[in-house]
Motif scaffolding. Structure first.
Motif, short mmCIF file in Angstrom:
data_model
loop_
_atom_site.label_atom_id
_atom_site.label_comp_id
_atom_site.label_asym_id
_atom_site.label_seq_id
_atom_site.Cartn_x
_atom_site.Cartn_y
_atom_site.Cartn_z
N LEU A 1 55.13 -11.98 40.02
CA LEU A 1 53.93 -11.35 39.71
C LEU A 1 53.54 -10.23 40.58
CD1 LEU A 1 51.66 -14.51 38.76
CD2 LEU A 1 52.49 -12.44 37.30
N SER A 2 53.95 -10.29 41.99
CA SER A 2 53.31 -9.09 42.70
C SER A 2 54.11 -7.73 42.37
CB SER A 2 53.50 -9.45 44.10
OG SER A 2 55.07 -9.27 44.42
N LEU A 3 55.17 -7.81 41.76
CA LEU A 3 55.83 -6.51 41.17
C LEU A 3 55.00 -5.70 40.19
CD1 LEU A 3 59.30 -8.13 41.18
CD2 LEU A 3 58.75 -5.87 42.39
N ALA A 4 53.97 -6.14 39.61
CA ALA A 4 53.15 -5.52 38.84
C ALA A 4 52.60 -4.36 39.64
CB ALA A 4 52.07 -6.29 38.19
N ARG A 5 52.37 -4.48 41.19
CA ARG A 5 51.50 -3.40 41.87
C ARG A 5 52.50 -2.00 41.70
NH1 ARG A 5 47.90 -5.76 45.29
NH2 ARG A 5 48.16 -4.05 46.93
N LEU A 6 53.70 -2.54 41.35
CA LEU A 6 54.51 -1.00 41.58
C LEU A 6 54.35 -0.18 40.15
CD1 LEU A 6 57.81 -2.28 42.92
CD2 LEU A 6 55.85 -1.14 43.93
N ASP A 7 53.83 -0.81 39.22
CA ASP A 7 53.38 0.00 37.98
C ASP A 7 52.36 -0.63 37.16
OD1 ASP A 7 53.50 1.56 35.88
OD2 ASP A 7 55.57 1.31 35.26
N ARG A 8 51.05 -0.50 37.92
CA ARG A 8 49.85 -1.14 37.45
C ARG A 8 49.45 -1.07 35.98
NH1 ARG A 8 46.28 -1.65 42.87
NH2 ARG A 8 47.88 -1.05 44.53
N ASN B 1 51.49 -0.56 33.24
CA ASN B 1 52.52 -0.56 32.21
C ASN B 1 52.42 -2.19 31.92
OD1 ASN B 1 54.87 -1.19 31.00
ND2 ASN B 1 56.21 0.31 32.50
N VAL B 2 51.70 -2.30 30.47
CA VAL B 2 51.42 -3.42 30.10
C VAL B 2 52.72 -4.15 29.53
CG1 VAL B 2 50.50 -4.43 28.09
CG2 VAL B 2 49.31 -2.47 28.94
N ALA B 3 53.82 -3.53 29.27
CA ALA B 3 55.08 -4.22 28.86
C ALA B 3 55.86 -4.92 30.24
CB ALA B 3 55.91 -3.12 28.20
N ALA C 1 59.08 6.11 46.54
CA ALA C 1 59.83 6.80 45.57
C ALA C 1 60.10 5.67 44.48
CB ALA C 1 61.23 7.10 46.34
N ALA C 2 60.04 4.57 44.77
CA ALA C 2 60.37 3.70 43.62
C ALA C 2 59.70 3.98 42.02
CB ALA C 2 60.28 2.12 43.84
N GLY C 3 60.87 4.12 41.38
CA GLY C 3 60.55 4.18 39.94
C GLY C 3 60.72 2.79 39.11
N ALA C 4 60.82 2.99 37.76
CA ALA C 4 60.92 1.65 36.77
C ALA C 4 62.49 1.14 37.23
CB ALA C 4 60.81 2.28 35.38
N ASP C 5 63.44 1.79 37.31
CA ASP C 5 64.60 1.32 37.60
C ASP C 5 64.73 0.46 38.99
OD1 ASP C 5 65.65 2.22 35.12
OD2 ASP C 5 67.03 4.07 36.12
N ASP C 6 63.95 1.17 39.80
CA ASP C 6 64.10 0.32 41.33
C ASP C 6 63.19 -0.75 41.29
OD1 ASP C 6 65.42 2.81 42.63
OD2 ASP C 6 63.62 3.79 42.17
N ALA C 7 62.12 -0.70 40.48
CA ALA C 7 61.49 -1.92 40.50
C ALA C 7 62.08 -3.02 39.67
CB ALA C 7 60.11 -1.55 39.47
N SER C 8 62.75 -2.75 38.61
CA SER C 8 63.69 -3.66 38.19
C SER C 8 64.72 -4.40 38.91
CB SER C 8 64.54 -3.10 36.60
OG SER C 8 63.48 -2.86 35.71
N TRP C 9 65.23 -3.23 39.65
CA TRP C 9 66.38 -3.66 40.67
C TRP C 9 65.76 -4.74 41.88
CZ3 TRP C 9 66.23 -3.23 46.20
CH2 TRP C 9 67.35 -3.38 46.80
#
Length: 629
Positions: free
Chosen positions: A492-499, A501-503, A449-457
């Motif tokens: 770096l691995s967190l990029a997998r949650l939003d592959r 998203n360049v920013a 279910a993780a979105g952008a806010d969850d990935a930042s958390w």
């Protein structure tokens, strides 16, 4: 999101229901590529249907010839009957009867009928152990490794078969004089053209008594009646899924548990099977009631034979690993800690393959323990620990850089009843099963279910954990390097949650660069060009049963023996070689790989890492680039 998820999951998961599933699974004799494994898979598919899920059963070859990413798929095996009777003068004693104790025959034994003298074989793993011994036509009573005793005693010197009572000791939990009446799980793993043989297994107390009788000069004989067959078959891989909403993308979180092992093997691994099933059941029920946030990613549940089934599942569809965001391996998670002597472990991957997954599992486990009241069976607090990589289960396949899937292991370890007839249902604890299912469900649902806010958390949690670990490593250059490298890889691995998203990726790259250890003088691209640089040709782990590696027999005998000796005994380098294989990226020199291994396990392997890559190059699994080998 995580706290709310865990509260809902905690109320849905049932340890008692999972314990009933352990009871059901442990009744099946779940030998890889056997009718018992087929029956267990059928039962599991039915349980998934009853839980409202749609099971998928894929079948892969079980023919002893097919290889998946280099791993040999075992041939089918079934045992109709197997008994061994001791003749001691006029007295007879039934030592082994597979109908009563399935573990009393060495699994995958060939058919045998006859009566032979029994002979004590001290040691038995080395050629010199047979010096001056005439073993021809005798059954060898031994604690040696069954493959070594079979090769050296049966194939090369004409012994009839084996009667074994060796086992793995677990210091402080299972020592030499513990569990003397348990029969140990023992198996042959045959190569494609290997001459096959047979063996039986007795408990250590029985083996010691027979050894003493033989030492006293008794004439003992073993009468064997063993009807078994090897045959080509297919092996079932059982799965089920909860779909995600990502349009046009297949991004799944996978929870996996190996279904195999002979009866009873309740904790290993009927417990993992049951905890995974309870995870699937709970998430399906909550999702069906609309009690979970919408899943952007799917959740995939997989049950397969250990190792071989994971390789086969990955090989069945090209690029399958690329669709996985992360995984979690549940192996031996049901222990009653007071009886088994176990601790509920989170095993991390090597630090240079670190990911966000370990941080998330630690956060989930902390909340899951609180939901269960923190108590273990028999009273007292549940024992927890966080440990470095040791492998030995299916997570080691997924984390290999050839697949690159973040996948921690949850396991109760050590277990004094491990791989024995004493691994029974009464040594399982419903609270442990519930804890494991809550952990797996919370982990999978959060990532799905993780979105952008969850990935930042989660990025914040990764950085907080990195700061704690770095502070604890202060004063040790090796540990500091390791923790900075771990933190950089995890970020770096967190990029997998939003592959896409360049920013987000740029933010992670900048943060990871600030955390990484400084490059050592002389390292880098030029060192890689000028040094001894191995590059893998096999994009998967090496077969851990080395004799099953394709082409292994073509290595000169002296080199095979040298490799085996380096990986044997208390000073085994098998773990160091596995880490070296992980670290081999086609850019690092042998010296750089050796340094990474030393940072991970604190052990200098000397020139052994270079020798290891020399052997893998001759097997065609790797090659030398740059300066050559």
């Amino acid at each position: 999101m995580l706290d709310d998820l865990m509260t809902r999951i905690g109320a849905e998961v049932s340890g008692e229901r999972a314990l009933a599933d352990v009871s059901a699974v442990s009744r099946f004799h779940r030998v890889q590529a056997s009718p018992g494994l087929d029956a267990a898979a059928d039962w599991l598919a039915g349980a998934l249907e009853r839980a409202g899920l749609a099971p998928v059963v894929e079948h892969v070859p079980g023919d002893g010839r097919t290889r998946c990413f280099g791993q040999l798929m075992p041939q089918g095996w079934a045992c109709a009957r197997a008994s061994a009777t001791l003749h001691d003068g006029t007295a007879t004693t039934r030592l082994c009867d597979a109908a009563a104790v399935p573990l009393s025959v060495v699994l995958r034994s060939a058919e045998a009928h006859g009566r032979w003298p029994l002979m004590w074989l001290p040691r038995g793993n080395e050629t010199e152990d047979y010096a001056g011994l005439d073993v021809r036509g005798r059954v060898l009573l031994t604690e040696a490794d069954v493959h070594r005793a079979h090769r050296l005693g049966v194939v090369e010197r004409g012994a009839a078969g084996l009667l074994v009572f060796g086992r793995r000791l677990l210091p402080g939990v299972r020592d030499a004089d513990d569990e003397l009446d348990a029969v140990n799980y023992t198996s042959f793993w045959w190569g494609e053209r290997e001459p096959r043989g047979w063996g039986f297994v007795v408990a250590p107390r029985v083996g010691r008594a027979l050894r003493e009788r033989l030492a006293d000069g008794a004439t003992l004989e073993l009468e064997v009646d063993l009807e078994a067959r090897a045959f080509d078959t297919t092996i079932p891989l059982v799965s089920a899924s909860l779909p995600g909403a990502s349009a046009g993308r297949a991004e799944d979180v996978i929870v996996l548990s190996h279904l195999c092992h002979p009866a009873p093997c309740a904790n290993d691994n009927a417990s993992g099977v049951a905890a995974n099933l309870e995870t699937a059941r709970a998430l399906a029920a909550l999702s069906g009631r609309g009690a979970l946030p919408a899943f952007a990613r799917g959740v995939h549940f997989l049950w397969m034979p250990e190792f071989t089934g994971t390789y086969a599942w990955l090989a069945a569809r090209e690029g399958r690993a690329n669709s996985l965001v992360a995984g979690l391996n549940l192996d031996m998670v049901g222990e009653d800690q007071s009886q088994c002597g176990s601790t509920f472990l989170l095993e991390r991957p090597p630090h240079f393959l670190a990911s966000f997954s370990e941080t998330l599992v630690a956060e989930v486990r902390e909340r899951a323990v609180r939901l269960g009241g923190g108590a273990a069976a028999g009273g007292g607090a549940v024992r927890l620990d966080d440990v470095p990589y040791s492998g030995g289960s299916d997570h080691s396949v997924l984390v290999d850089p050839g697949f690159g899937v973040p996948c921690p292991l949850l396991i109760q370890w050590p277990d004094r009843f491990y791989h024995s007839t004493h691994d029974t249902l009464d040594r399982c604890d419903p609270a442990s099963l519930a804890l494991a299912a809550r952990c797996a469900a919370g982990y999978a649902a959060f990532l799905a279910a993780a979105g952008a806010d969850d990935a930042s958390w989660l990025l914040g949690q990764v950085e907080d954990e990195a700061a704690r670990r770095s502070a604890a490593a202060a004063g040790s250059p090796e540990r500091s390097r390791r923790e900075r490298r771990r933190a950089s890889h995890a970020v770096l691995s967190l990029a997998r949650l939003d592959r896409e998203n360049v920013a987000w990726r740029r933010r992670l790259e900048e943060r990871a660069a600030s955390l990484a250890p400084p490059v050592a003088p002389g390292a880098g691209p030029r060192a890689a060009r000028d040094g001894h640089v191995p590059r893998r040709r096999l994009a998967a782990p090496l077969h851990y049963q080395r004799w099953l590696i394709d082409g292994y027999d073509a290595l000169p005998a002296a080199e095979r023996d040298a490799w085996r000796r380096l990986e044997s005994g208390a000073d085994s380098l098998a773990g160091a070689f596995e880490l070296a294989w992980f670290a081999c990226d086609g850019r690092r020199t042998v010296d750089e790989i050796s340094a990474l291994v030393a940072d991970e396990n604190g052990r200098d392997a000397g020139d052994a890492v270079g020798r290891f890559f020399g052997w893998t190059e001759r097997l065609g699994a790797s090659e030398w680039i740059g300066g050559g080998g």
